[in-house]
Design a protein around this motif. Structure first.
Motif, PDB file in Angstrom:
ATOM      1  N   LEU A 127       0.833  -1.202   0.000  1.00 46.50           N
ATOM      2  CA  LEU A 127       0.000   0.000   0.000  1.00 46.50           C
ATOM      3  C   LEU A 127       0.869   1.253   0.000  1.00 46.50           C
ATOM      4  CD1 LEU A 127      -3.052   0.833   0.411  1.00 46.50           C
ATOM      5  CD2 LEU A 127      -2.495   1.028   2.836  1.00 46.50           C
ATOM      6  N   ARG A 128       0.476   2.247  -0.778  1.00 48.34           N
ATOM      7  CA  ARG A 128       1.157   3.552  -0.765  1.00 48.34           C
ATOM      8  C   ARG A 128       0.143   4.615  -0.355  1.00 48.34           C
ATOM      9  NH1 ARG A 128       5.801   1.145  -0.662  1.00 48.34           N
ATOM     10  NH2 ARG A 128       6.199  -0.131  -2.495  1.00 48.34           N
ATOM     11  N   PHE A 144      -1.043  -3.196 -10.079  1.00 45.04           N
ATOM     12  CA  PHE A 144      -1.724  -3.702  -8.879  1.00 45.04           C
ATOM     13  C   PHE A 144      -2.391  -2.551  -8.116  1.00 45.04           C
ATOM     14  CE2 PHE A 144      -1.648  -5.818  -4.601  1.00 45.04           C
ATOM     15  CZ  PHE A 144      -2.363  -6.950  -4.952  1.00 45.04           C
ATOM     16  N   LEU A 145      -1.679  -1.415  -7.986  1.00 46.70           N
ATOM     17  CA  LEU A 145      -2.213  -0.268  -7.239  1.00 46.70           C
ATOM     18  C   LEU A 145      -3.061   0.636  -8.135  1.00 46.70           C
ATOM     19  CD1 LEU A 145       0.905   0.608  -5.065  1.00 46.70           C
ATOM     20  CD2 LEU A 145      -1.011  -0.904  -4.512  1.00 46.70           C
ATOM     21  N   SER A 160      -6.135   5.809  -6.282  1.00 47.81           N
ATOM     22  CA  SER A 160      -6.038   4.390  -6.650  1.00 47.81           C
ATOM     23  C   SER A 160      -7.388   3.872  -7.127  1.00 47.81           C
ATOM     24  CB  SER A 160      -5.563   3.594  -5.428  1.00 47.81           C
ATOM     25  OG  SER A 160      -5.659   2.208  -5.677  1.00 47.81           O
ATOM     26  N   HIS A 161      -7.351   3.055  -8.167  1.00 49.88           N
ATOM     27  CA  HIS A 161      -8.588   2.485  -8.722  1.00 49.88           C
ATOM     28  C   HIS A 161      -8.510   0.968  -8.671  1.00 49.88           C
ATOM     29  CE1 HIS A 161      -9.973   6.430 -10.052  1.00 49.88           C
ATOM     30  NE2 HIS A 161      -8.689   6.659 -10.285  1.00 49.88           N
ATOM     31  N   THR A 162      -8.981   0.418  -7.585  1.00 52.70           N
ATOM     32  CA  THR A 162      -9.039  -1.034  -7.431  1.00 52.70           C
ATOM     33  C   THR A 162     -10.392  -1.385  -6.813  1.00 52.70           C
ATOM     34  OG1 THR A 162      -7.991  -0.931  -5.238  1.00 52.70           O
ATOM     35  CG2 THR A 162      -6.534  -1.258  -7.127  1.00 52.70           C
ATOM     36  N   PRO A 163     -10.910  -2.590  -7.136  1.00 52.61           N
ATOM     37  CA  PRO A 163     -12.254  -2.956  -6.672  1.00 52.61           C
ATOM     38  C   PRO A 163     -12.325  -3.145  -5.153  1.00 52.61           C
ATOM     39  CG  PRO A 163     -11.235  -4.775  -7.881  1.00 52.61           C
ATOM     40  CD  PRO A 163     -10.314  -3.606  -8.014  1.00 52.61           C
ATOM     41  N   GLY A 168     -10.604   3.584  -3.929  1.00 53.83           N
ATOM     42  CA  GLY A 168     -11.195   4.901  -3.706  1.00 53.83           C
ATOM     43  C   GLY A 168     -11.901   5.056  -2.373  1.00 53.83           C
ATOM     44  N   ALA A 169     -11.685   4.117  -1.447  1.00 57.14           N
ATOM     45  CA  ALA A 169     -12.471   4.089  -0.203  1.00 57.14           C
ATOM     46  C   ALA A 169     -12.147   5.214   0.770  1.00 57.14           C
ATOM     47  CB  ALA A 169     -12.294   2.743   0.506  1.00 57.14           C
ATOM     48  N   GLY A 170     -11.026   5.915   0.547  1.00 61.42           N
ATOM     49  CA  GLY A 170     -10.699   7.054   1.405  1.00 61.42           C
ATOM     50  C   GLY A 170     -11.732   8.161   1.289  1.00 61.42           C
ATOM     51  N   GLY A 171     -12.431   8.202   0.152  1.00 60.84           N
ATOM     52  CA  GLY A 171     -13.441   9.237  -0.061  1.00 60.84           C
ATOM     53  C   GLY A 171     -14.843   8.816   0.340  1.00 60.84           C
TER      54      GLY A 171
END
Ligand code: MN
Length: 264
Positions: free
Chosen positions: A38-39, A161-162, A169-172, A202-205
């Motif tokens: 994770l970054r 991956f990220l 970041s765009h991951t499911p 995108g879960a930070g938003g």
């Protein structure tokens, strides 16, 4: 159950593993300095990546042996999130306190890799899980729900991956509503993903931010990340064995995750 019967069950299991009636699938990403991690964006502080530091290699510091120090963050590669990882779970278990019975359980695999292939921001919704339950039965108590998105195909390429661009970041991952439902309305032990974290890129938003962490860990359930080879598992009927290090006070640990699959 008498002692003889218990012995017989385990002997049958051992024999079935040896004669390939039961196959062992490794769901773990190999752990090296190249394993994607994770970054977090600034101002947050990232964990260190995994690395090996040679101390001796059959030479002067150790003429007959080779050994290394390992350096790693807790949340690197295939790893478990313990409840105390998140503020909502701060009074719950650390990684050494997770009951062993929670670490071995039946696996339920929900495959939405088609959807994720078309939309890297794809979110699992309650309706997807309920449609899966209509086909395969209710999520069992102390089972692990494993979310297949096909993301393991990128696990040797950190950029893919990220999947980060200027908007993040765009991951499911999982919607807020589904995260709360999985935490509150199901009796699963934990939730496993192929991506770098149990939340969407995108879960930070979202509100709350990182809803899977917030709800799942708040309910003393567990997360598993960077899983591979979920394609080899049936939707139901396999079993997983989750083996984190018992790090005292640890919020997570790199974890070997094995699945047993019936092939007979
Ligand atoms: Mn983690």
């Amino acid at each position: 159950m008498n002692a003889l019967a218990e012995t017989s069950t385990l002997s049958d299991l051992a024999r079935a593993i040896q004669n390939d009636a039961i196959e062992i699938i490794d769901l773990t990403t190999p752990l090296s300095s190249a394993t994607p991690s994770l970054r977090l964006p600034a101002p947050f502080v990232n964990l260190i990546d995994f690395s090996l530091e040679e101390v001796s290699a059959y030479n002067e510091p150790g003429p007959y042996w080779r050994h290394n120090n390992i350096h790693t963050g807790e949340h690197v590669g295939t790893h478990i999130d313990a409840p105390i990882h998140w503020i909502s779970g701060r009074d719950n278990h650390d990684v050494s306190e997770i009951p062993l019975k929670k670490l071995i359980g039946s696996a339920s695999v929900i495959d939405l890799s088609e959807e994720a292939a078309h939309n890297p921001d794809f979110l699992l919704e309650i309706a997807h899980v309920q449609a899966w339950e209509a086909l395969h039965g209710k999520l069992a108590e102390n089972s692990w729900l494993l979310f297949r998105t096909g993301w393991d195909q990128y696990s040797s390429d950190e950029a893919k991956f990220l999947n980060t661009d200027e908007s993040g970041s765009h991951t499911p991952g999982v919607s807020v509503e589904c995260a709360q439902w999985l935490a509150d309305e199901t009796k699963i032990s934990g939730f496993g993903v192929e991506t770098v974290g149990i939340d969407a890129g995108g879960a930070g938003g979202m509100d709350p931010a990182f809803p899977m962490h917030y709800f799942l860990l708040g309910k003393n359930k567990y997360g598993l990340t960077s899983l591979q080879n979920l394609a080899a598992l049936p939707p139901v009927g396999s079993m997983i064995i989750v083996s984190p290090l018992p790090i005292v006070g640890g919020t997570g640990s790199p974890t070997r995750v094995l699945a047993l699959v019936n092939r007979s």
